[in-house]
Design an enzyme around this catalytic site. Structure first.
Site, PDB file in Angstrom:
ATOM      1  N   ASP A 115       0.778  -1.230  -0.050  1.00 16.87           N
ATOM      2  CA  ASP A 115      -0.115   0.184  -0.278  1.00 16.87           C
ATOM      3  C   ASP A 115       0.878   1.374  -0.157  1.00 16.87           C
ATOM      4  OD1 ASP A 115       1.238  -0.169   2.542  1.00 16.87           O
ATOM      5  OD2 ASP A 115      -0.612  -0.729   3.391  1.00 16.87           O
TER       6      ASP A 115
ATOM      7  N   GLU B 189      -0.792  -8.899  -1.192  1.00 20.15           N
ATOM      8  CA  GLU B 189      -1.319  -8.430   0.096  1.00 20.15           C
ATOM      9  C   GLU B 189      -2.548  -7.526  -0.357  1.00 20.15           C
ATOM     10  OE1 GLU B 189       0.547  -5.568   3.073  1.00 20.15           O
ATOM     11  OE2 GLU B 189       1.433  -7.337   3.792  1.00 20.15           O
TER      12      GLU B 189
ATOM     13  N   GLU C 151      -1.870   5.303   3.437  1.00 18.74           N
ATOM     14  CA  GLU C 151      -1.894   3.891   2.855  1.00 18.74           C
ATOM     15  C   GLU C 151      -3.256   3.355   2.791  1.00 18.74           C
ATOM     16  OE1 GLU C 151       0.229   4.933   5.255  1.00 18.74           O
ATOM     17  OE2 GLU C 151       2.169   4.618   4.704  1.00 18.74           O
TER      18      GLU C 151
ATOM     19  N   HIS D   9       7.215   4.454  12.449  1.00 20.43           N
ATOM     20  CA  HIS D   9       7.555   5.495  11.113  1.00 20.43           C
ATOM     21  C   HIS D   9       6.163   6.018  10.550  1.00 20.43           C
ATOM     22  CE1 HIS D   9       5.724   2.576   8.203  1.00 20.43           C
ATOM     23  NE2 HIS D   9       6.387   1.557   8.815  1.00 20.43           N
TER      24      HIS D   9
ATOM     25  N   ARG E  88       3.244   8.099   9.303  1.00 22.95           N
ATOM     26  CA  ARG E  88       2.938   9.364   9.004  1.00 22.95           C
ATOM     27  C   ARG E  88       1.953   9.853  10.078  1.00 22.95           C
ATOM     28  NH1 ARG E  88       5.105  11.202   4.071  1.00 22.95           N
ATOM     29  NH2 ARG E  88       6.520   9.576   3.693  1.00 22.95           N
TER      30      ARG E  88
ATOM     31  N   HIS F  78      14.192   4.297  11.980  1.00 23.07           N
ATOM     32  CA  HIS F  78      13.840   4.429  10.686  1.00 23.07           C
ATOM     33  C   HIS F  78      14.637   5.873   9.983  1.00 23.07           C
ATOM     34  CE1 HIS F  78      11.402   5.217   6.978  1.00 23.07           C
ATOM     35  NE2 HIS F  78      10.798   3.942   7.329  1.00 23.07           N
TER      36      HIS F  78
HETATM   37  C1  UD1 Z   1       7.093   4.449   3.255  1.00 28.93           C
HETATM   38  C2  UD1 Z   1       5.572   4.101   3.006  1.00 28.93           C
HETATM   39  C3  UD1 Z   1       4.747   3.286   4.079  1.00 28.93           C
HETATM   40  C4  UD1 Z   1       5.707   2.202   4.486  1.00 28.93           C
HETATM   41  C5  UD1 Z   1       7.189   2.707   5.034  1.00 28.93           C
HETATM   42  C6  UD1 Z   1       8.094   1.522   5.253  1.00 28.93           C
HETATM   43  C7  UD1 Z   1       4.343   5.689   1.547  1.00 28.93           C
HETATM   44  C8  UD1 Z   1       3.506   6.871   1.432  1.00 28.93           C
HETATM   45  N1  UD1 Z   1       5.004   5.409   2.879  1.00 28.93           N
HETATM   46  O1  UD1 Z   1       7.139   5.563   4.347  1.00 28.93           O
HETATM   47  O2  UD1 Z   1       3.330   2.994   3.499  1.00 28.93           O
HETATM   48  O3  UD1 Z   1       5.005   1.597   5.537  1.00 28.93           O
HETATM   49  O4  UD1 Z   1       7.656   3.494   3.814  1.00 28.93           O
HETATM   50  O5  UD1 Z   1       9.268   1.848   5.864  1.00 28.93           O
HETATM   51  O6  UD1 Z   1       4.435   5.012   0.316  1.00 28.93           O
HETATM   52  N2  UD1 Z   1      14.752   7.520   3.580  1.00 28.93           N
HETATM   53  C9  UD1 Z   1      16.257   7.492   3.437  1.00 28.93           C
HETATM   54  N3  UD1 Z   1      16.743   6.346   3.054  1.00 28.93           N
HETATM   55  C10 UD1 Z   1      15.831   5.028   2.795  1.00 28.93           C
HETATM   56  C11 UD1 Z   1      14.351   5.424   3.208  1.00 28.93           C
HETATM   57  C12 UD1 Z   1      14.032   6.628   3.493  1.00 28.93           C
HETATM   58  O7  UD1 Z   1      17.054   8.435   3.656  1.00 28.93           O
HETATM   59  O8  UD1 Z   1      16.194   4.131   2.554  1.00 28.93           O
HETATM   60  C13 UD1 Z   1      14.345   8.989   4.005  1.00 28.93           C
HETATM   61  C14 UD1 Z   1      14.319  10.067   2.875  1.00 28.93           C
HETATM   62  O9  UD1 Z   1      14.812  11.385   3.428  1.00 28.93           O
HETATM   63  C15 UD1 Z   1      12.975   9.974   2.398  1.00 28.93           C
HETATM   64  C16 UD1 Z   1      12.011   9.638   3.650  1.00 28.93           C
HETATM   65  O10 UD1 Z   1      12.836   8.769   4.334  1.00 28.93           O
HETATM   66  O11 UD1 Z   1      12.509  10.999   1.696  1.00 28.93           O
HETATM   67  C17 UD1 Z   1      10.725   9.189   3.524  1.00 28.93           C
HETATM   68  O12 UD1 Z   1      10.646   8.146   2.714  1.00 28.93           O
HETATM   69  P1  UD1 Z   1       9.302   7.446   2.081  1.00 28.93           P
HETATM   70  O13 UD1 Z   1       9.459   6.458   1.254  1.00 28.93           O
HETATM   71  O14 UD1 Z   1       8.579   8.784   1.358  1.00 28.93           O
HETATM   72  O15 UD1 Z   1       8.283   7.521   3.435  1.00 28.93           O
HETATM   73  P2  UD1 Z   1       8.318   6.458   4.548  1.00 28.93           P
HETATM   74  O16 UD1 Z   1       8.030   7.032   5.724  1.00 28.93           O
HETATM   75  O17 UD1 Z   1       9.499   5.833   4.722  1.00 28.93           O
HETATM   76  N1  UDP Z   2      12.816  -4.561   9.444  1.00 33.03           N
HETATM   77  C1  UDP Z   2      14.076  -4.580   9.297  1.00 33.03           C
HETATM   78  N2  UDP Z   2      14.976  -3.824   9.913  1.00 33.03           N
HETATM   79  C2  UDP Z   2      14.490  -2.831  10.713  1.00 33.03           C
HETATM   80  C3  UDP Z   2      13.326  -2.804  10.952  1.00 33.03           C
HETATM   81  C4  UDP Z   2      12.379  -3.459  10.299  1.00 33.03           C
HETATM   82  O1  UDP Z   2      14.376  -5.375   8.190  1.00 33.03           O
HETATM   83  O2  UDP Z   2      15.533  -2.177  11.225  1.00 33.03           O
HETATM   84  C5  UDP Z   2      11.742  -5.279   8.741  1.00 33.03           C
HETATM   85  C6  UDP Z   2      10.510  -6.221   9.714  1.00 33.03           C
HETATM   86  O3  UDP Z   2      11.175  -7.332   9.918  1.00 33.03           O
HETATM   87  C7  UDP Z   2       9.376  -6.045   8.725  1.00 33.03           C
HETATM   88  C8  UDP Z   2       9.582  -4.721   7.779  1.00 33.03           C
HETATM   89  O4  UDP Z   2      11.024  -4.573   7.965  1.00 33.03           O
HETATM   90  O5  UDP Z   2       9.468  -7.324   7.804  1.00 33.03           O
HETATM   91  C9  UDP Z   2       8.781  -3.764   8.172  1.00 33.03           C
HETATM   92  O6  UDP Z   2       8.882  -2.566   7.627  1.00 33.03           O
HETATM   93  P1  UDP Z   2       8.263  -1.075   8.136  1.00 33.03           P
HETATM   94  O7  UDP Z   2       8.025  -1.342   9.294  1.00 33.03           O
HETATM   95  O8  UDP Z   2       9.355   0.041   7.528  1.00 33.03           O
HETATM   96  O9  UDP Z   2       7.146  -0.981   7.202  1.00 33.03           O
HETATM   97  P2  UDP Z   2       5.452  -1.445   7.334  1.00 33.03           P
HETATM   98  O10 UDP Z   2       5.595  -3.164   7.318  1.00 33.03           O
HETATM   99  O11 UDP Z   2       5.154  -0.569   8.427  1.00 33.03           O
HETATM  100  O12 UDP Z   2       4.926  -1.316   5.922  1.00 33.03           O
END
Ligand code: UD1
Ligand code: UDP
Length: 391
Positions: A98, A120, A134, A222, A224, A255
């Site tokens: 999502d 999913e 989401e 993490h 929003r 995160h």
């Molecule tokens: C995203 C997804 C959320 C999911 C989550 C899993 C959307 C709207 N959100 O949220 O559904 O549950 O991922 O973790 O799609 N960043 C880094 N390096 C990385 C990852 C993130 O620097 O490897 C930082 C960047 O500044 C980036 C910010 O995190 O702009 C946000 O990343 P983004 O994917 O937009 O949102 P998440 O909060 O990670």
């Molecule tokens: N996870 C990981 N490293 C971490 C934290 C989480 O590999 O430091 C794994 C966790 O086991 C799960 C997935 O990441 O499978 C969940 O990711 P996240 O919580 O970012 O996203 P969500 O599931 O809420 O979309």
């Protein structure tokens, strides 16, 4: 038999974990050409997963920007996936979950009139504000998908309520359990070192048998809808628990989203608290094997993550969910997951109860698998084959 092409498109850590077993299986499937395209919505956390599973994308759109906005990333992803699909022209596009990547890739595929398979499918809270955005992403993806892989019977019911024909839905289990079982086998064979943690917390036997005399609370967050006040409340709860329970260690792989790191560092880092909390360990996001090892080592888990709510019951770990809603009611019904919201006192109360009441702890820590038997991948591969080459 004519070869058919499936393009798997994903971008974030959880999508990569949940699609890894499917990619590994499709790469071996006869008559199917499996192509991997990543948006790299997460650059670093995605690469950590690709490395662990040995997956090399065929196309890397490399779209992440620091502090990206929802609209900005959506626009870039639709345009980039549009170009990718024009070149590749697959017979089927597969997405998972999502995220923004899922919504944008599904829309681009829909515009190309390429059918979409949604892994999913059918998770719902019924509340567009939680999880935000989401819930909207998955509702819209359902409208665009041709094939719906629902993890549970209750997810299937949600889809039927939205008038999805039952012939287009397959109940598969969640592929996260397939990934977890793959990871657990590797972890038990070769227990990983966990960067950033003192070795006294990590005896080999405690990772493998999850038995240790030192209690460990694992934390992730993490969402929003928790930005702002919610994250402040979560961090204050961790500080309060660390003071009340000095013999318990609180381990938090933080995160990479800057909106998450800011409150965590402001409230929990040693410099910020004034009074040092030696039993709080803020560490970098862990690769999947290290994280699975740590879940197995943990006494209990505080989280707002979706995937962690699905994995923890298989490991027999009680989970306190720091959100107001969950789209994963199966584990709540069974009693291993408790939803308490992002409220400081509720979090402290729920964690303290588990740390001090052995009978309650025992009740919440029974291992079982409401999210699958580890064979979701096989059902997905078989349904894709039937879809692409009907009799
Ligand atoms: C995203 C997804 C959320 C999911 C989550 C899993 C959307 C709207 N959100 O949220 O559904 O549950 O991922 O973790 O799609 N960043 C880094 N390096 C990385 C990852 C993130 O620097 O490897 C930082 C960047 O500044 C980036 C910010 O995190 O702009 C946000 O990343 P983004 O994917 O937009 O949102 P998440 O909060 O990670
Ligand atoms: N996870 C990981 N490293 C971490 C934290 C989480 O590999 O430091 C794994 C966790 O086991 C799960 C997935 O990441 O499978 C969940 O990711 P996240 O919580 O970012 O996203 P969500 O599931 O809420 O979309």
């Amino acid at each position: 038999m004519m070869t058919k092409t499936i393009s798997i498109i994903f971008g974030t850590r959880p999508e990569a974990i949940k699609l890894a077993p499917v990619i590994l299986a499709l790469k071996k499937a006869r008559g199917i050409r499996c192509r991997v395209c990543v948006t790299a919505q997460h650059r670093h956390m995605l690469d950590q997963v690709l490395d662990i599973f040995g997956i090399v994308p065929d196309v890397d759109l490399n779209l992440m920007k620091k502090n990206q906005t929802l609209a900005g990333f959506t626009a870039r992803a639709i345009t980039a996936v549009d170009g990718y699909l024009a070149d590749e022209n697959p017979d089927l596009v597969m997405v998972q979950g999502d995220t923004t990547t899922v919504f944008a890739a599904s829309l681009a595929a829909f515009y190309h009139q390429i059918p979409v398979a949604h892994v999913e499918a059918g998770l719902r809270t019924g509340n567009l504000q939680s999880p935000w955005p989401e819930e909207l992403n998955r509702v819209l993806t359902t409208r665009m998908a041709a094939l719906h892989f629902a993890p549970t019977a209750s997810n299937r019911k949600n889809l039927i309520k939205e008038d999805i024909p039952s012939k287009n839905i397959v109940v598969t289990g969640n592929t996260v359990i397939d990934a977890l079982f793959l990871a657990l086998a590797k972890v038990k064979k070769n227990p990983p070192l966990i960067p950033g943690l003192p070795s006294f917390l990590l005896q080999k036997s405690s990772i493998i048998n999850h038995q240790s005399s030192i209690p460990l609370v694992l934390i992730t967050g993490h969402r929003r809808e928790n930005f702002g006040g919610g994250f402040d409340n979560i961090c204050r709860a961790i500080a309060e628990l660390a003071r009340q329970f000095p013999a318990v260690h609180f381990v938090y792989p933080v995160h990479l989203n800057p909106r998450v790191r800011e409150p965590v560092m402001r409230i929990l880092s040693p410099g910020a608290t004034g009074t040092l909390l030696p039993n709080v360990h803020l560490i970098e996001p862990l690769d999947y094997l290290s994280f699975v090892a740590l879940m197995n080592r943990a006494t209990l888990i505080l989280t707002d993550s979706g995937g962690v709510q699905e994995e923890a019951p298989s490991l027999g770990k009680p989970v306190i969910v720091m959100r107001d809603t969950t789209e994963r009611p199966e584990a709540v019904k069974a009693g291993t997951v408790k939803v308490v919201g992002a409220d400081t006192q509720n979090i402290v109360r729920a964690a303290a109860a588990l740390l001090t009441r052995p009978a309650l702890y025992k009740k919440m820590s029974t291992a079982y698998n409401p999210y699958g038997d580890g064979h979701a991948t096989e059902r997905i591969v078989s349904a894709c084959r039937t879809f692409l080459t009907p009799l």
